[in-house]
Write a protein that holds these residues in place. Structure first.
Motif, PDB file in Angstrom:
ATOM      1  N   THR A 177       0.800  -1.232   0.000  1.00 47.08           N
ATOM      2  CA  THR A 177       0.000   0.000   0.000  1.00 47.08           C
ATOM      3  C   THR A 177       0.828   1.276   0.000  1.00 47.08           C
ATOM      4  O   THR A 177       0.266   2.370  -0.024  1.00 47.08           O
ATOM      5  N   GLU A 226      -2.504  -5.161   5.063  1.00 46.78           N
ATOM      6  CA  GLU A 226      -2.598  -3.880   4.357  1.00 46.78           C
ATOM      7  C   GLU A 226      -3.076  -4.079   2.921  1.00 46.78           C
ATOM      8  O   GLU A 226      -2.523  -4.902   2.177  1.00 46.78           O
ATOM      9  N   THR A 245      -7.839  -9.601   5.355  1.00 51.08           N
ATOM     10  CA  THR A 245      -7.184  -8.441   5.950  1.00 51.08           C
ATOM     11  C   THR A 245      -6.896  -8.731   7.425  1.00 51.08           C
ATOM     12  O   THR A 245      -7.071  -9.845   7.887  1.00 51.08           O
ATOM     13  N   PRO A 432      -0.075   6.884   5.866  1.00 51.38           N
ATOM     14  CA  PRO A 432      -0.758   5.756   6.511  1.00 51.38           C
ATOM     15  C   PRO A 432      -1.727   6.257   7.574  1.00 51.38           C
ATOM     16  O   PRO A 432      -1.325   6.584   8.695  1.00 51.38           O
ATOM     17  N   ARG A 503      -7.503   3.862   1.530  1.00 55.32           N
ATOM     18  CA  ARG A 503      -7.522   3.440   2.941  1.00 55.32           C
ATOM     19  C   ARG A 503      -8.936   2.950   3.268  1.00 55.32           C
ATOM     20  O   ARG A 503      -9.729   3.663   3.903  1.00 55.32           O
TER      21      ARG A 503
END
Length: 641
Positions: A177, A226, A245, A432, A503
């Motif tokens: 990511t 992620e 996940t 993040p 996200r």
């Protein structure tokens, strides 16, 4: 409108109640773990957990069961549970596999391609450590278990189970990511390069598994949990329509593109395990410190790192769950973003700092969620005045930009909307984050917005193209106020959707003025509505600031505010009370003991979610010795973590 949406969601959830399932995430299982990895679980403990599941009505399911249920061919059993095992440890064959056969429990085993291709005398990089290849299974063992029909072999990527350079300061963040930072060019990986990198990796993983066991993986387990919507689309293209996940919670069949899992640790007791299995969707208590990045920023990089170190030591000691972290620069303190702390297309970048600080808070301090604190409208874009919110002057019968209010881009203007959404897209792409806190700048007074495009929108929705005429009619004024409230909420949902592309698991919070909670009629002055906020966002951050509101008796003011919140069934559950540590009206710091007593007053009245702003960690205000015992989740009240 929002009540109807909530009812619809509830009905859909009820119809799919039999399609619920939970997923457990294991790593290494062995008799006497010598590995320092805290996720290594003893064989005895693993058997104990399976016995508990078996004895309490939990039914094991497989990937085939999920696919059949999704296709409408069957229903999942009550208390359905799926076991997953990451990293393909060697002991899986000698310890886990026989136990699965004895219990008749199917499982998913996730394989990292590059690790598996290491030679027997070589080592592979696991996180930041080198480990021996013989720690892992052989392909022969994997094929045997796959052929048994009991074990589903999943991709764990080919080579994404590591960190890549994520910022100029040298942080290594999840490869799947993160946009890789190039220190030579001082640029980040562009979209095309990023997508090609992920595509190449997932194709290579699928090809390798097919070559070794004769089956292509139908499942991918994201390294470190992620992922984003782009990685999900790429995985689907290569036949992996189910992805796993490390998001918290239970699942239903609509979650197959991003299945949530309960991560299990070696030091979990049986009671810990039972609690997690029984409470997968339990909301965590929010203890929040609201941090200004302007306090960390310094022209001198060395001093800036020192400032960051002081903050990290403080937050680590606090043991809190949440940080609201400023992502914009506001050196003049007017609440308008003059610059940003991340790469973006529209404003100057004061420093590439947000990524660094958020990652350090998350990895070094144990903070569960970092919310990017961002304006919704208040960005100082150097463009023509047509882009901004305007107030209406009844005497002059003309519109103007109110210098006594936040300078805000008008959400009724398409160009303004595009700019704002692109800023948020850049935030999500390069940092993040686990949440967004929408700033208190998202409001309209009863004289706003008088921007020409806003007036056109009013007209197209059945209102007069004149604020003056709208205000002459009490019914129209009320309807117009509600329209503006909904319009702002809908715009924040559009922003949220942009962020979720990168996200997907973010939570949202939005600031609301205490006056709106205390007096719902004041919606007219702000275009904010507490009840609507409760249903629109994960949390509503109430600016519980008595000195800002000129409260003569802060204690009674707090009690009245809490009483108002309690009138809503989900009021306390979804509200965060934000206290003030500074009295800005008198330019004076609030005594730490007073702040601590306010927190105790909140707790005494049933409030669990609270925090404060600002945190002056450089000058130790509020005093951490006084605040720690009240705000820390490790002290009071006790909470399962």
């Amino acid at each position: 409108m929002f009540k109807k949406i909530l009812l619809f969601i509830f009905l859909i959830f009820s119809l799919n109640a039999n399609d619920k399932f939970i997923v457990l995430c294991y790593h290494n299982i062995e008799d006497n773990p010598k590995d320092s990895d805290i996720m290594s679980i003893t064989t005895d403990k693993f058997i104990q957990q399976l016995n508990w599941l078996s004895n309490h009505g939990y039914t094991p399911i497989s990937i085939d069961d999920l696919i059949a249920a999704k296709n409408g061919e069957k229903k999942l059993p009550p208390k359905a549970v799926l076991l997953t095992f990451d990293d393909a440890y060697r002991k899986f064959y000698s310890r886990v596999y026989p136990i699965l056969k004895a219990f008749k429990y199917p499982a998913v085993l996730a394989v990292v391609g590059k690790w598996m291709e290491s030679k027997s005398n070589e080592k592979f990089l696991y996180g930041d450590k080198m480990k021996k290849r013989d720690l892992l299974l052989s392909w022969e063992e994997i094929k045997e278990m796959s052929d048994s029909g009991l074990v589903e072999i999943a991709s764990h990527s080919y080579d994404l189970h590591h960190g890549v350079l994520a910022n100029p300061q040298g942080n290594m963040e999840p490869a799947a990511t993160t946009r890789i930072y190039n220190p030579k060019t001082k640029k980040y990986e562009d979209d095309e390069s990023y997508f090609k990198r992920i595509e190449k990796d997932l194709k290579k993983s699928s090809d390798l598994i097919y070559q070794k066991i004769g089956k292509r993986p139908r499942v991918i387990v994201w390294p470190y949990g992620e992922y984003n919507k782009f990685t999900i689309k790429i995985a689907k293209r290569f036949g992996m329509k189910i992805t796993f996940t490390l998001d918290d919670g239970s699942n239903n069949l609509d979650d197959l593109p991003a299945v949530k899992r309960i991560l299990l640790y070696g030091n979990d007791s049986l009671n810990d395990f039972i609690w997690q299995v029984k409470n997968p969707d339990k909301k965590r208590i929010q203890r929040v410190v609201h941090i200004d990045l302007d306090y960390i920023y310094d022209d001198d990089p060395i001093q800036q790192e020192k400032n960051l170190g002081i903050l990290l030591d403080r937050i680590k000691e606090y043991k809190i769950s949440t940080v609201y972290l400023q992502a914009f620069a506001d050196p003049d303190g007017d609440g308008v973003a003059d610059a940003l702390y991340f790469p973006n297309r529209h404003l100057p970048m004061r420093a590439d700092l947000f990524n660094r600080v958020s990652w350090q808070l998350y990895t070094r301090c144990g903070v569960e969620r970092i919310y990017a604190w961002m304006p919704v409208l208040a960005f100082d874009i150097k463009e023509n005045k047509k882009l901004f919110v305007k107030a209406y002057d009844e005497k002059k019968r003309s519109s103007y930009i109110d210098k006594n209010a936040y300078k805000r881009l008008s959400p009724f203007n398409e160009k303004s909307r595009k700019i704002i959404k692109e800023i948020y897209e850049d935030l999500a792409k390069f940092t993040p984050i686990q949440g967004i806190l929408f700033h208190d700048d998202a409001y309209f007074s009863d004289f706003e917005d008088a921007n020409e495009e806003a007036l056109n929108v009013y007209k197209s929705n059945g209102f007069p193209k004149s604020i003056e005429k709208i205000k002459e009619d009490k019914f129209l004024l009320k309807k117009w106020t509600s329209f503006k409230t909904d319009f702002l909420i809908d715009f924040t949902k559009e922003i949220e959707n942009v962020v979720r592309e990168y996200r997907p698991n973010i939570k949202t919070a939005r600031n609301i003025y205490a006056q709106v909670v205390l007096n719902p009629k004041s919606e007219e002055w702000f275009a904010q509505n507490f009840e609507k906020f409760l249903y629109a966002y994960d949390y509503t951050a109430i600016m519980a600031m008595p000195y800002m509101e000129k409260a003569k008796n802060p204690k009674k003011w707090f009690e009245l505010l809490i009483e108002k919140v309690k009138k809503y069934p989900i009021g306390l559950k979804k509200s965060v009370f934000e206290l003030q540590s500074v009295d800005w009206r008198r330019n004076k710091k609030i005594d730490s003991k007073i702040l601590a007593n306010q927190m105790k007053l909140l707790q005494k009245n049933g409030v669990l979610n609270f925090g404060y702003y600002p945190d002056d960690f450089i000058k130790n205000h509020p005093d951490k010795k006084i605040i720690h015992s009240v705000i820390s989740l490790n002290r009071y009240p006790f909470i399962r973590r």
